[in-house]
Design an enzyme around this catalytic site. Structure first.
Site, PDB file in Angstrom:
ATOM      1  CG  HIS A 121      -5.693   2.009   5.168  1.00 11.52           C
ATOM      2  ND1 HIS A 121      -5.239   2.930   6.097  1.00 11.52           N
ATOM      3  CD2 HIS A 121      -4.697   1.109   5.010  1.00 11.52           C
ATOM      4  CE1 HIS A 121      -4.012   2.589   6.464  1.00 11.52           C
ATOM      5  NE2 HIS A 121      -3.654   1.488   5.821  1.00 11.52           N
ATOM      6  N   GLY A 137       2.982  -1.119   4.116  1.00 11.46           N
ATOM      7  CA  GLY A 137       3.131   0.290   3.728  1.00 11.46           C
ATOM      8  C   GLY A 137       4.573   0.610   3.377  1.00 11.46           C
ATOM      9  N   GLY A 138       5.275   1.216   4.316  1.00 15.56           N
ATOM     10  CA  GLY A 138       6.625   1.735   4.089  1.00 15.56           C
ATOM     11  C   GLY A 138       7.581   0.772   3.395  1.00 15.56           C
ATOM     12  CD  GLU A 196      -3.272  -2.373   7.271  1.00 15.46           C
ATOM     13  OE1 GLU A 196      -2.227  -2.664   6.703  1.00 15.46           O
ATOM     14  OE2 GLU A 196      -3.839  -1.282   7.134  1.00 15.46           O
ATOM     15  N   GLY A 234       2.833   2.210  10.648  1.00 17.32           N
ATOM     16  CA  GLY A 234       3.815   3.280  10.480  1.00 17.32           C
ATOM     17  C   GLY A 234       4.575   3.632  11.739  1.00 17.32           C
ATOM     18  CD  GLU A 267      -2.681   5.526   6.703  1.00 16.32           C
ATOM     19  OE1 GLU A 267      -2.688   5.585   5.464  1.00 16.32           O
ATOM     20  OE2 GLU A 267      -1.745   5.008   7.354  1.00 16.32           O
ATOM     21  CG  ASN A 326      -1.711   1.262   1.373  1.00 16.41           C
ATOM     22  OD1 ASN A 326      -1.764   2.070   0.454  1.00 16.41           O
ATOM     23  ND2 ASN A 326      -2.342   1.453   2.528  1.00 16.41           N
ATOM     24  CD1 TRP A 327       3.818   1.140  -2.723  1.00 18.02           C
ATOM     25  CD2 TRP A 327       3.722   2.184  -4.712  1.00 18.02           C
ATOM     26  NE1 TRP A 327       4.656   0.480  -3.589  1.00 18.02           N
ATOM     27  CE2 TRP A 327       4.615   1.100  -4.823  1.00 18.02           C
ATOM     28  CE3 TRP A 327       3.494   2.985  -5.828  1.00 18.02           C
ATOM     29  CZ2 TRP A 327       5.284   0.803  -6.008  1.00 18.02           C
ATOM     30  CZ3 TRP A 327       4.155   2.680  -7.009  1.00 18.02           C
ATOM     31  CH2 TRP A 327       5.046   1.609  -7.089  1.00 18.02           C
ATOM     32  CE  LYS A 328      -0.007   3.256   4.687  1.00 17.19           C
ATOM     33  NZ  LYS A 328       0.131   3.325   6.131  1.00 17.19           N
ATOM     34  CB  SER A 366       5.488  -1.918  11.835  1.00 16.44           C
ATOM     35  OG  SER A 366       5.112  -0.586  12.127  1.00 16.44           O
TER      36      SER A 366
HETATM   37  O1  LIG Z   1      -1.111   0.819   6.707  1.00 18.03           O
HETATM   38  C1  LIG Z   1      -0.391  -0.083   6.348  1.00 18.03           C
HETATM   39  C2  LIG Z   1      -0.683  -0.858   5.135  1.00 18.03           C
HETATM   40  O2  LIG Z   1      -1.974  -0.607   4.684  1.00 18.03           O
HETATM   41  C3  LIG Z   1       0.834  -0.437   7.106  1.00 18.03           C
HETATM   42  O3  LIG Z   1       1.766   0.580   6.958  1.00 18.03           O
HETATM   43  P1  LIG Z   1       3.275   0.308   7.469  1.00 18.03           P
HETATM   44  O4  LIG Z   1       3.700  -1.000   6.861  1.00 18.03           O
HETATM   45  O5  LIG Z   1       4.059   1.480   6.924  1.00 18.03           O
HETATM   46  O6  LIG Z   1       3.211   0.248   8.956  1.00 18.03           O
END
Ligand SMILES: O=C(CO)COP(=O)(O)O
Length: 253
Positions: free
Chosen positions: A95, A234-235, A167, A173, A97, A9-11, A213
């Protein structure tokens, strides 16, 4: 058995050019889709280029959200039929967020899940608790309620096409992943709820990812757990080598 699914998930990261460079770099090195589903969910502006770039490879492209209506006066939104027209296959729904910052609710999540299924998109439905909920011992209740509401009104066959991503919000994050055992316990709870809503067979066919994470160091131990069928990352999905290493974990465990 359930095929593992690892999704990035590149956000709100990467320009279209950066996204294209990433896909060029990884696309020939993606493991066979017979063994694993490898997905990147990219910013909307990059969907078209990346579907084209990934055509004929085992890399699949997903969106990070969408509207539930086919079309209409919804400024700024993207519809499921527009995703279909691009050749997008996956879409993240609910998600945390988007729930926290963009007004996503259990009701809109359910509408979007139904729309995704209607349009033959694979929904990746996110659920998970806040740190306050966890400290208050309410994780099971909150996750159960999110699952029940997301799946409301869906039949067995439709349900089996959904991917669930557990999640925990406090792990996103933060560098503070849930322990594999804690994550697996909640994923088992999710499977039990699905079993109550449908049947054991259907519950056992639904893939459940862990997200929060996940990185190259902890993915092996996470994927080794019995109720975890993949990861939503994510990251650590932003760097080509890191992403490929995450996909490689499926072979290692
Ligand atoms: O929100 C996430 C994937 O949708 C997780 O993000 P991180 O892997 O950066 O913690």
């Amino acid at each position: 058995m359930r095929k593992p699914i690892i999704a990035g998930n590149w956000k709100m990261y990467k320009t279209v050019d950066e996204a294209k460079r990433f896909a060029e770099e990884v696309k020939e090195r993606i493991p066979s889709a017979e063994a694993i589903d490898s997905v990147i969910c990219v910013p909307a502006i990059a969907l078209d280029s990346l579907v084209k770039e990934a055509a004929g490879t085992d890399l699949k492209i997903g969106a990070q959200t969408m509207h539930w209506e086919k079309e209409g006066a919804y400024t700024g939104e993207i519809s499921p039929s527009q995703l279909n027209a691009l050749g997008v296959e996956y879409v993240i729904i609910g998600h945390s967020e988007r729930r926290a910052m963009f007004g996503e609710t259990d009701e809109t999540v359910n509408k979007k899940v139904k729309a995704a299924i209607r349009h033959s998109l694979h929904p990746i439905v996110c659920v998970g608790e806040s740190i306050e909920v966890r400290k208050g011992g309410q994780t099971t209740a909150v996750v159960r309620s999110e699952i029940e509401k997301a799946f409301h009104g869906l039949g067995e066959e439709e349900a089996s096409r959904i991917v669930v991503a557990y999640e925990p919000i406090w792990a996103i994050g933060t560098g503070e992943s849930a322990t594999p055992e804690d994550a697996d316990n909640v994923c088992e709870t999710i499977r039990n709820v699905l079993s109550e809503l449908y049947s054991e067979t259907t519950a056992n066919s639904i893939r459940i990812q862990y997200g929060g994470s996940v990185n190259e160091k902890n993915i092996d131990s996470i994927l080794a757990m019995p109720h975890i069928d993949g990861a939503l990352v994510g990251g650590a999905s932003l760097d080509p080598e890191s992403f490929l290493n995450l996909l490689g974990a499926v072979k290692r465990v």
